[in-house]
Motif scaffolding. Structure first.
Motif, PDB file in Angstrom:
ATOM      1  N   UNK A   1     -32.568 -60.793  16.803  1.00 49.70           N
ATOM      2  CA  UNK A   1     -33.801 -60.000  16.714  1.00 49.70           C
ATOM      3  C   UNK A   1     -34.577 -60.328  15.448  1.00 49.70           C
ATOM      4  N   UNK A   2     -33.884 -60.437  14.314  1.00 46.08           N
ATOM      5  CA  UNK A   2     -34.539 -60.715  13.035  1.00 46.08           C
ATOM      6  C   UNK A   2     -35.199 -62.091  13.034  1.00 46.08           C
TER       7      UNK A   2
ATOM      8  N   UNK B   1     -40.547 -63.448  28.249  1.00 41.26           N
ATOM      9  CA  UNK B   1     -39.470 -62.473  28.459  1.00 41.26           C
ATOM     10  C   UNK B   1     -38.288 -62.751  27.529  1.00 41.26           C
ATOM     11  N   UNK B   2     -37.421 -61.760  27.423  1.00 39.48           N
ATOM     12  CA  UNK B   2     -36.250 -61.858  26.566  1.00 39.48           C
ATOM     13  C   UNK B   2     -35.311 -62.944  27.081  1.00 39.48           C
TER      14      UNK B   2
ATOM     15  N   UNK C   1     -38.118 -68.796  18.773  1.00 37.38           N
ATOM     16  CA  UNK C   1     -38.027 -70.112  18.164  1.00 37.38           C
ATOM     17  C   UNK C   1     -36.699 -70.790  18.387  1.00 37.38           C
ATOM     18  N   UNK C   2     -36.597 -71.956  17.784  1.00 43.25           N
ATOM     19  CA  UNK C   2     -35.385 -72.769  17.828  1.00 43.25           C
ATOM     20  C   UNK C   2     -34.694 -72.607  16.479  1.00 43.25           C
ATOM     21  N   UNK C   3     -33.464 -72.121  16.496  1.00 43.02           N
ATOM     22  CA  UNK C   3     -32.759 -71.784  15.264  1.00 43.02           C
ATOM     23  C   UNK C   3     -31.412 -72.502  15.193  1.00 43.02           C
TER      24      UNK C   3
ATOM     25  N   UNK D   1     -26.705 -73.926  17.598  1.00 35.37           N
ATOM     26  CA  UNK D   1     -28.148 -74.000  17.822  1.00 35.37           C
ATOM     27  C   UNK D   1     -28.529 -73.029  18.926  1.00 35.37           C
ATOM     28  N   UNK D   2     -29.557 -72.214  18.641  1.00 31.66           N
ATOM     29  CA  UNK D   2     -30.014 -71.197  19.580  1.00 31.66           C
ATOM     30  C   UNK D   2     -31.498 -71.358  19.842  1.00 31.66           C
ATOM     31  N   UNK D   3     -31.904 -71.007  21.051  1.00 30.01           N
ATOM     32  CA  UNK D   3     -33.315 -70.919  21.395  1.00 30.01           C
ATOM     33  C   UNK D   3     -33.555 -69.483  21.831  1.00 30.01           C
ATOM     34  N   UNK D   4     -34.497 -68.812  21.147  1.00 27.07           N
ATOM     35  CA  UNK D   4     -34.740 -67.394  21.383  1.00 27.07           C
ATOM     36  C   UNK D   4     -36.174 -67.191  21.840  1.00 27.07           C
ATOM     37  N   UNK D   5     -36.336 -66.351  22.845  1.00 25.25           N
ATOM     38  CA  UNK D   5     -37.656 -65.936  23.305  1.00 25.25           C
ATOM     39  C   UNK D   5     -37.647 -64.442  23.532  1.00 25.25           C
ATOM     40  N   UNK D   6     -38.783 -63.800  23.283  1.00 24.76           N
ATOM     41  CA  UNK D   6     -38.828 -62.344  23.439  1.00 24.76           C
ATOM     42  C   UNK D   6     -39.751 -61.882  24.555  1.00 24.76           C
TER      43      UNK D   6
END
Length: 161
Positions: A31-32, A64-65, A36-38, A57-62
């Motif tokens: 959440x913080x 949609x979640x 993006x790509x982290x 490596x993570x890809x996060x989108x909000x």
């Protein structure tokens, strides 16, 4: 040369409590960091004088979640190490860094582990940790203050006080 100190296996209830905090910490971290790509790096100094590290490596989108993990084994190793870091009895010091792909430069923030939880790292220390070595080609990272990750109120006590 003296032998390395042996690690003592933590109690099952301490591991279970740390597993719960780990899941909470990972959710708060995602959440913080936001969209993006982290790349998440965790380095720990153990009480037996060794260092261990994990990276995922993570890809996060909000909207949609969504959360995509690029390599499940890497993420599992990071999660397992975070459990033992947050449990604390076999770890002297640990740092978690998050590098986010961004233009023109990647962004970096970090947390240190104290009392069984992740606390924002001082940005001056973080700057020293991510600065490229002289005469080595590397991408410069923009350092920013990490957000405070709130630990929900629970009845469990931290193993490290």
């Amino acid at each position: 040369m003296p032998a390395r100190p042996e690690l003592t296996r933590p109690a099952d209830d301490a591991i279970a409590a740390a597993m719960s905090r780990t899941l909470t910490a990972l959710a708060a971290l995602v959440q913080a960091l936001g969209d993006g790509e982290h790349t998440i790096n965790l380095v720990a100094e153990r009480t037996d004088d060794t260092f261990v590290r994990a990276q995922a490596d993570l890809s996060v989108g909000t909207d949609p979640l969504r959360l995509a993990v690029l390599d499940e084994d890497d993420f599992d190793a990071l999660r397992a190490l975070l459990v033992f870091v947050l449990e604390g009895s076999t770890v002297r010091h640990a740092v978690l860094l998050a590098i986010t792909a961004a233009e023109p430069n990647p962004r970096a923030c970090g947390w240190t582990v104290r009392s069984g939880w992740l606390h924002p790292m001082d940005t001056a220390e973080l700057e020293q940790a991510v600065i490229p070595c002289p005469d080595v080609p590397a991408v410069r990272r923009e350092v920013y203050a990490a957000l405070v990750l709130s630990l929900p109120d629970t009845d469990e006590e931290s193993p490290r006080g």
